[in-house]
Design a protein around this motif. Structure first.
Motif, PDB file in Angstrom:
ATOM      1  N   GLY B 290      34.633  54.946  35.013  1.00  7.06           N
ATOM      2  CA  GLY B 290      35.124  55.055  36.355  1.00  7.06           C
ATOM      3  C   GLY B 290      34.697  53.586  37.188  1.00  7.06           C
ATOM      4  O   GLY B 290      35.848  53.658  37.543  1.00  7.06           O
ATOM      5  N   LEU B 291      33.561  53.397  37.977  1.00  9.09           N
ATOM      6  CA  LEU B 291      33.692  52.122  38.547  1.00  9.09           C
ATOM      7  C   LEU B 291      33.983  50.925  38.406  1.00  9.09           C
ATOM      8  O   LEU B 291      35.639  50.244  38.652  1.00  9.09           O
ATOM      9  N   MET B 292      33.187  50.681  37.062  1.00  7.53           N
ATOM     10  CA  MET B 292      33.679  49.054  36.874  1.00  7.53           C
ATOM     11  C   MET B 292      34.512  48.996  35.936  1.00  7.53           C
ATOM     12  O   MET B 292      35.202  47.853  36.114  1.00  7.53           O
ATOM     13  N   ALA B 293      35.020  50.029  35.231  1.00  5.17           N
ATOM     14  CA  ALA B 293      36.370  50.045  34.337  1.00  5.17           C
ATOM     15  C   ALA B 293      37.491  49.877  34.852  1.00  5.17           C
ATOM     16  O   ALA B 293      38.704  49.023  35.297  1.00  5.17           O
ATOM     17  N   GLY B 294      37.650  51.106  36.276  1.00  9.97           N
ATOM     18  CA  GLY B 294      38.804  50.663  37.654  1.00  9.97           C
ATOM     19  C   GLY B 294      38.739  49.734  38.071  1.00  9.97           C
ATOM     20  O   GLY B 294      39.797  49.410  38.850  1.00  9.97           O
ATOM     21  N   VAL B 295      37.289  49.169  38.864  1.00  7.35           N
ATOM     22  CA  VAL B 295      37.635  48.056  39.287  1.00  7.35           C
ATOM     23  C   VAL B 295      37.959  46.467  38.906  1.00  7.35           C
ATOM     24  O   VAL B 295      39.082  46.131  39.224  1.00  7.35           O
ATOM     25  N   LEU B 296      38.196  46.711  37.525  1.00 12.29           N
ATOM     26  CA  LEU B 296      38.531  45.209  36.657  1.00 12.29           C
ATOM     27  C   LEU B 296      39.859  45.764  36.721  1.00 12.29           C
ATOM     28  O   LEU B 296      40.661  44.738  36.364  1.00 12.29           O
ATOM     29  N   ILE B 297      40.407  47.084  35.986  1.00 13.45           N
ATOM     30  CA  ILE B 297      42.132  47.266  35.747  1.00 13.45           C
ATOM     31  C   ILE B 297      42.445  47.537  36.917  1.00 13.45           C
ATOM     32  O   ILE B 297      43.370  46.214  36.731  1.00 13.45           O
ATOM     33  N   LEU B 298      42.369  47.421  38.071  1.00 12.56           N
ATOM     34  CA  LEU B 298      42.985  47.167  39.721  1.00 12.56           C
ATOM     35  C   LEU B 298      42.741  45.975  39.681  1.00 12.56           C
ATOM     36  O   LEU B 298      43.926  45.632  40.742  1.00 12.56           O
ATOM     37  N   GLY B 299      42.007  45.302  39.821  1.00 15.76           N
ATOM     38  CA  GLY B 299      41.147  43.758  41.056  1.00 15.76           C
ATOM     39  C   GLY B 299      41.297  43.017  39.915  1.00 15.76           C
ATOM     40  O   GLY B 299      42.267  41.969  40.452  1.00 15.76           O
ATOM     41  N   ALA B 300      41.427  42.773  38.527  1.00 14.91           N
ATOM     42  CA  ALA B 300      40.904  41.644  37.706  1.00 14.91           C
ATOM     43  C   ALA B 300      42.639  41.428  37.951  1.00 14.91           C
ATOM     44  O   ALA B 300      42.552  39.943  38.026  1.00 14.91           O
ATOM     45  N   PRO B 301      44.167  41.004  37.566  1.00 14.57           N
ATOM     46  CA  PRO B 301      44.521  41.127  37.472  1.00 14.57           C
ATOM     47  C   PRO B 301      45.025  40.266  39.100  1.00 14.57           C
ATOM     48  O   PRO B 301      46.196  39.490  39.312  1.00 14.57           O
ATOM     49  N   LEU B 302      44.988  40.831  40.482  1.00 13.08           N
ATOM     50  CA  LEU B 302      44.619  40.473  41.481  1.00 13.08           C
ATOM     51  C   LEU B 302      43.800  39.471  41.651  1.00 13.08           C
ATOM     52  O   LEU B 302      44.767  38.184  42.348  1.00 13.08           O
ATOM     53  N   LEU B 303      42.884  39.083  41.752  1.00 11.58           N
ATOM     54  CA  LEU B 303      41.522  38.104  41.700  1.00 11.58           C
ATOM     55  C   LEU B 303      42.418  36.944  40.505  1.00 11.58           C
ATOM     56  O   LEU B 303      42.238  36.053  40.686  1.00 11.58           O
ATOM     57  N   ALA B 304      42.561  37.162  39.251  1.00 16.71           N
ATOM     58  CA  ALA B 304      43.212  36.598  38.065  1.00 16.71           C
ATOM     59  C   ALA B 304      43.904  36.160  38.586  1.00 16.71           C
ATOM     60  O   ALA B 304      44.185  34.427  38.981  1.00 16.71           O
ATOM     61  N   THR B 305      44.972  36.305  39.358  1.00 13.60           N
ATOM     62  CA  THR B 305      45.985  35.421  39.462  1.00 13.60           C
ATOM     63  C   THR B 305      45.649  34.616  40.921  1.00 13.60           C
ATOM     64  O   THR B 305      46.508  32.997  40.890  1.00 13.60           O
ATOM     65  N   ARG B 306      44.743  35.366  41.468  1.00  9.70           N
ATOM     66  CA  ARG B 306      44.265  33.665  42.466  1.00  9.70           C
ATOM     67  C   ARG B 306      43.101  32.577  41.910  1.00  9.70           C
ATOM     68  O   ARG B 306      43.364  31.612  42.943  1.00  9.70           O
ATOM     69  N   MET B 307      43.171  32.910  40.972  1.00 12.05           N
ATOM     70  CA  MET B 307      41.633  32.168  40.382  1.00 12.05           C
ATOM     71  C   MET B 307      42.236  30.862  39.606  1.00 12.05           C
ATOM     72  O   MET B 307      41.551  31.087  38.104  1.00 12.05           O
ATOM     73  N   ALA B 308      44.178  30.391  39.254  1.00 12.59           N
ATOM     74  CA  ALA B 308      44.207  29.934  38.053  1.00 12.59           C
ATOM     75  C   ALA B 308      43.786  28.734  38.096  1.00 12.59           C
ATOM     76  O   ALA B 308      43.692  27.812  36.796  1.00 12.59           O
ATOM     77  N   GLU B 309      43.661  27.970  38.733  1.00 14.76           N
ATOM     78  CA  GLU B 309      42.612  26.820  38.922  1.00 14.76           C
ATOM     79  C   GLU B 309      41.195  26.738  38.627  1.00 14.76           C
ATOM     80  O   GLU B 309      40.433  25.590  38.545  1.00 14.76           O
ATOM     81  N   GLY B 310      40.708  28.009  37.810  1.00 15.73           N
ATOM     82  CA  GLY B 310      39.155  28.262  38.406  1.00 15.73           C
ATOM     83  C   GLY B 310      38.270  28.416  39.221  1.00 15.73           C
ATOM     84  O   GLY B 310      38.557  28.504  40.408  1.00 15.73           O
ATOM     85  N   PRO B 311      37.201  29.140  38.512  1.00 19.14           N
ATOM     86  CA  PRO B 311      36.202  30.378  39.832  1.00 19.14           C
ATOM     87  C   PRO B 311      35.989  29.354  41.036  1.00 19.14           C
ATOM     88  O   PRO B 311      35.791  29.384  41.977  1.00 19.14           O
ATOM     89  N   VAL B 312      35.785  28.087  40.665  1.00 19.31           N
ATOM     90  CA  VAL B 312      34.885  26.664  41.396  1.00 19.31           C
ATOM     91  C   VAL B 312      36.283  26.832  42.493  1.00 19.31           C
ATOM     92  O   VAL B 312      35.948  26.720  43.536  1.00 19.31           O
ATOM     93  N   ALA B 313      37.349  26.645  42.127  1.00 21.98           N
ATOM     94  CA  ALA B 313      38.540  26.153  43.246  1.00 21.98           C
ATOM     95  C   ALA B 313      38.215  26.865  43.884  1.00 21.98           C
ATOM     96  O   ALA B 313      38.632  27.331  45.804  1.00 21.98           O
ATOM     97  N   PHE B 314      38.363  28.830  43.857  1.00 30.35           N
ATOM     98  CA  PHE B 314      38.622  29.720  44.379  1.00 30.35           C
ATOM     99  C   PHE B 314      37.743  29.852  45.230  1.00 30.35           C
ATOM    100  O   PHE B 314      38.339  30.497  46.350  1.00 30.35           O
TER     101      PHE B 314
END
Lengths: 152, 618
Positions: B290-314
Motif C-alpha cells: 500500500g504505502l511504499m508502492a503507492g508513494v513510489l508510483i505516485l511520487g517518484a516521477p515527480l521527484l525524479a523530474t526535479r532531480m535530473a541533476e542528481g540528489p545533491v543538487a536537488f
C-alpha cells in the motif's frame, strides 16, 4: 508487562516521535523564519498527528502515557509557551506580531487535543478527577470510605 | 549544509546507541542477543519490511532510473506488490516452521527439512554475500553521496569508516533486537520523508514539473510508455535498446529479481523471530504494497523530474528554500541504504555465528560464549564491509549484482518447505545449482570472468531484457519439476510430510476461494507485469473501445500503474486477511521433533576442512 514489553513500547514511542518530530521541526522552522502561517499550522498538525499515533500505540499495547512521557510533554509545552512569551515580550516587535497568533493558536490546539483525548479515554468526570488534587488531599484512611466522598 | 547533515547523522548514531544500551541493560538471557528470544515486536518488523523492499530497489537508484527512462522505469515500483505477496506467504510458513519444529534459522529450516548440509552452506554463503559485497556496495554509494554533499570535506573512505563504526557499535552492544528496533525508526523516517520531500519539492519549485511537463529523458526514450513486450537485445553491455530497456518482460523479471530481498537469509530470519500477531498482514498489505508502492508510483516521477541533476543538487535547491528540508532529503537517501547495510551485516554475522560457529565449530559454547562470538562476528563483519567499501568498491559492486538474483533461486526450496511437499531434496539442489550458474553467467561476475579468461560471450547482462533472476529461476523451476516428478516416492519425503502436516494443522489458513484468488492473481500479473501491461500505454488516452481520444492531462500509463497498484493491494489483503496468511498464532501449534536426517553430519570435505582449522577430530 515484561522488561522487553516496556522496552519495545519505549522503542516504538521513540520511533514514532523521532521522525515526526523532525518533520514538525522542519515545518515550524519554515513558518517561523519565512512567516508563513500555513507552515506553522502544518507543523502543529504534524505534532497532533504524532500524538494521535502515540495514543493509538498505547491503545494497541494496552498501556497509557508513562510518568516520564507526561513530564516531558508538560516541560516541552511549558518551554514552547515560555519561548513564545519571551519572543513577544523581549524579541523584535515584528517577530512577535508575526508569530503570536499562529503559534498561540497552535499551542491552544495542542491543549484542546490533550483535553479531548482525556475526555474520550476516561470520560469527563474521570478526566477532571485526574487533576482534582483538592478532593484527594485528605490522607486519613476514613476519607477513603465512599460515604465520606473518598474515591481514591 | 555540511554541519547540519553531519549533526543529524551523529544524532542518528546516538539514537541507535541509546536503544542498544537499553536493550543490553534489560537483556534477560545472553542468547537473546542472537534472536531476541524470538520476540521481535511486530511493529518493528511491520515497518522494516517496506523499507527493506525499497532498499532492494535503492532510493537513489530508482529515482535515477525514473529520471533517465521515465514512467517505464517507475513501473518497477509495482514489484513491491509482488514482494508483499511473497513476503506474507513465505514469512507465515517460515514462522510456523520455526515454532513447530524448532528450526531457528533459515539454514536450519531448509537444511533439516530437506536433510541437506549443502542447503545450509548455500544459506550461509548467501548470508555472507548480502553481508559483505552487497552491503559494501551500498555503504560505498552512501559514502560517495556524503562526500558530494559535504563538498569533499568528508572523503569517501573516511565516510565509509565513520558510517561503518556508527552502525557497528549499536549492533555489537544490543544485538538483533536493538538493530531491528533502531532500523524500524529509520524505516518510519524513510516512509515520512519520501512523500514529504516530494510535496516540499513541488511547493518550493518555481518551474512546472511532472505531470504538467514531461520527464526530461534522452532523445528517443519513450518516457510515458513501455517499450514493448520484449526487445531482442543481446543485453546490457552489448546492445542497449534506444527506446528504453523496461519492456514488459524486463519489468516482470525485475519484479522477480526484487524477490531476492524476501529470500535473503536475514529477511527470512527476521520473519522467524517475530512475535505472533497480525504484523505480517499489516506490513505487507498496508505498508509495503500500500504505502511504499503507492508513494513510489505516485511520487517518484515527480521527484525524479526535479532531480535530473542528481540528489545533491536537488538537496541544495531544497536547502535554499528550507535547510531542514534539504538535509532531510539527503538523510532519506542515506537512511534508505544504511538501514539495509546495518540489517544485512548484523543479520549475516548473527547467522554466521549460529550456523557455523555454534553449529559446527564450537557446539558446546555457552550462551554467554555465543553472545560474545556474535559480538566479535558483528565487529569483524563491519570491518570487512568497510574494508571492501573503501578499497574494493568495484569488486563489491560486481559481486553485489548477483546477491538478489541468487537469493531468488531459493524459491523452489522455500516453496517445498511451505506448500509443495513433493519437491524433493535432489530436485531443489539440482535446480538451484543450474539456476545459480545461469544467474552467474548473465550478470557481471560471470561475464567478466568468462570473457576475461576465454572468449566474448554473445550475450550481455539480462539478454532479451530479461533479468538474470528470471533466467535462472525459469531453468531452476523446470529442473525442479522434472526431478521431483521422478522422485515423488523418495524415502526422504517422510520427515517433510510430518512437518508439512504439523504446519498445516497449526496455521489457520482458510482454503475457500483460493481458486478464484489464483485466477485473479494470474490475470492481475498478466496485466500488471506481463504482456498485457503494454495496454496501459494508451488505454486511457486512446481507448480501444471508442474512437474518442481522452485528455486526462496525465499519461495513460501512470493511470494504469495506479489502478493496478490498488488492485494489487486488494489481492495482498485477500491473501493476508481473508485466507489468513497475515496472522500468526501459537494457539494451535503442536511442536514436533524432526528426526535427524541421514545426512545431518557435515560432509566429509567440510569436516576435514574444519578439523584442520579447529584441530579437533569430527
Amino acid at each position: 508487562m515484561t522488561p522487553y514489553d516496556r522496552l519495545d513500547r519505549h522503542a516504538l514511542v521513540m520511533a514514532i516521535w523521532t521522525p515526526s518530530g523532525f518533520v514538525a521541526a522542519t515545518l515550524l522552522h519554515k513558518g517561523l523564519v519565512s512567516g508563513g502561517d500555513w507552515w506553522i499550522f502544518a507543523g502543529f498538525v504534524a505534532i497532533i498527528a504524532t500524538f494521535v499515533a502515540h495514543v493509538i500505540a498505547n491503545a494497541v499495547l494496552k498501556t497509557g502515557f508513562t510518568t516520564g512521557e507526561r513530564a516531558l510533554g508538560i516541560v516541552a509545552f511549558a518551554a514552547a509557551l515560555l519561548s513564545l512569551l519571551m519572543a513577544v515580550l523581549v524579541g523584535p516587535a515584528e517577530l512577535g506580531a508575526r508569530i503570536f497568533l499562529p503559534v498561540g493558536l497552535g499551542l491552544i490546539s495542542l491543549v484542546v487535543t490533550v483535553v479531548a483525548y482525556l475526555v474520550i479515554a476516561f470520560g469527563a468526570r474521570s478526566a477532571f478527577e485526574k487533576f482534582d488534587v483538592i478532593r484527594d488531599n485528605n490522607l486519613r484512611p476514613a476519607s477513603r470510605l465512599p460515604h465520606r466522598g473518598g474515591r481514591r | 549544509m555540511t554541519t547540519l547533515l553531519l549533526s543529524l547523522l551523529i544524532l542518528l548514531a546516538l539514537y541507535a546507541v541509546y536503544i542498544a544500551a537499553l536493550v543490553a541493560r534489560r537483556e534477560v538471557r545472553p542468547a537473546d542477543f542472537l534472536d531476541a528470544g524470538q520476540g521481535i515486536p511486530g511493529w518493528a518488523a511491520m515497518f522494516l519490511l517496506p523499507a527493506l523492499a525499497v532498499a532492494g530497489l535503492g532510493v537513489e537508484n530508482h529515482l535515477g532510473l525514473v529520471a533517465r527512462f521515465g514512467l517505464q522505469a517507475s513501473h518497477l515500483a509495482l514489484g513491491l506488490v509482488l514482494v508483499s505477496m511473497a513476503s506474507v506467504l513465505v514469512w507465515n510458513r517460515m514462522w510456523y516452521a520455526t515454532r513447530v519444529a524448532h528450526l531457528a534459522t533459515p539454514g536450519e529450516a531448509l537444511g533439516q527439512f530437506y536433510g541437506s548440509v549443502a542447503l545450509r552452506v548455500v544459506m550461509l554463503a548467501l548470508a555472507v554475500l548480502f553481508a559483505l559485497p552487497f552491503s559494501a556496495n551500498l555503504l560505498s554509494s552512501s559514502a560517495q553521496l556524503l562526500e558530494r554533499a559535504t563538498e569533499g570535506m568528508l572523503p569517501r573512505a573516511a565516510g565509509v569508516w565513520l558510517l561503518a563504526i556508527s552502525l557497528a557499535i549499536p549492533g555489537i552492544i544490543g544485538g538483533w533486537r536493538a538493530t531491528i528496533a533502531t532500523l524500524a525508526m529509520e524505516a518510519i523516517l524513510l516512509a515520512l520523508f519520501l512523500p514529504g520531500s516530494t510535496v516540499l519539492a513541488e511547493i518550493f519549485a518555481t518551474t512546472p514539473g511532472y505531470p504538467a511537463a514531461p520527464i526530461p529523458v534522452q532523445e528517443g526514450v519513450l518516457w510515458d510508455r513501455l517499450p514493448g513486450v520484449i526487445q531482442y537485445s543481446a543485453g546490457i553491455g552489448k546492445e542497449m535498446p534506444s527506446i528504453g530497456i523496461f519492456t514488459s518482460v524486463a519489468l516482470s523479471s525485475s519484479a522477480v529479481g526484487l524477490l531476492g530481498i524476501v529470500f535473503s537469509p536475514a529477511t527470512l530470519y527476521l520473519g522467524q523471530t517475530v512475535r505472533p500477531g497480525s504484523s505480517f498482514g499489516l506490513s505487507t498489505v498496508w505498508l509495503t504494497g500500500g504505502l511504499m508502492a503507492g508513494v513510489l508510483i505516485l511520487g517518484a516521477p515527480l521527484l525524479a523530474t526535479r532531480m535530473a541533476e542528481g540528489p545533491v543538487a536537488f538537496a541544495m535547491q531544497l536547502y535554499a528554500a528550507e535547510p531542514l528540508a534539504g538535509v532531510g532529503f539527503l538523510m532519506m537517501v542515506l537512511v534508505g541504504t544504511l538501514l539495509a547495510v546495518s540489517f544485512f551485516v548484523t543479520g549475516g554475522a548473527i547467522l554466521f555465528t549460529r550456523e557455523l560457529v555454534v553449529r559446527y565449530l564450537l557446539p558446546t559454547l555457552s550462551e554467554r560464549g555465543q553472545r560474545f562470538g556474535a559480538r566479535v562476528a558483528i565487529g569483524v563483519a563491519f570491518f570487512l564491509v568497510a574494508f571492501m567499501a573503501s578499497f574494493l568498491p568495484l569488486v563489491s559492486a560486481i559481486l553485489a549484482s548477483v546477491a538478489l538474483p541468487l537469493a531468488v533461486q531459493l524459491l523452489p526450496a522455500v516453496l517445498g518447505l511451505a506448500f509443495f511437499r513433493w519437491i524433493s531434496r535432489g530436485a531443489v539442489l539440482a535446480g538451484m545449482t543450474l539456476g545459480m550458474l545461469i544467474v552467474f553467467f548473465t550478470e557481471p561476475p560471470g561475464l567478466i570472468l568468462f570473457e576475461g579468461l576465454f572468449v566474448d560471450l554473445p550475450w550481455g547482462r539480462w539478454p532479451l531484457t530479461i533479468h538474470s533472476a528470471a533466467w535462472g529461476l525459469a531453468f531452476n523451476l523446470l529442473l525442479v519439476l522434472l526431478s521431483s516428478a521422478a522422485t515423488l516416492r523418495a524415502p526422504d519425503s517422510f520427515q517433510r510430510s510430518r512437518l508439512y502436516d504439523a504446519m498445516f494443522q497449526a496455521t489457520q489458513v482458510k482454503v475457500g476461494g483460493r481458486g478464484l484468488l489464483w485466477a485473479l492473481m494470474l490475470l492481475w500479473s498478466f496485466l500488471t507485469y506481463g504482456p498485457g501491461s503494454i495496454l496501459g500505454n494508451t488505454f486511457f488516452s486512446h481507448p480501444i473501445f471508442s474512437p474518442i481520444e481522452a485528455s486526462l492531462g496525465v499519461p495513460s500509463l501512470w493511470v494504469w500503474q495506479v489502478l493496478f497498484w490498488m488492485l494489487g493491494v486488494v489481492l495482498v489483503w485477500w491473501l493476508a486477511f481473508k485466507l489468513g496468511f497475515g496472522r500468526t498464532s501459537e494457539d494451535r501449534i503442536k511442536p514436533i521433533e524432526l528426526a535427524p536426517a541421514t545426512s545431518s553430519r557435515p560432509p566429509d570435505w567440510l569436516a576435514a576442512g574444519l578439523s584442520r582449522v579447529t584441530g579437533r577430530a569430527h
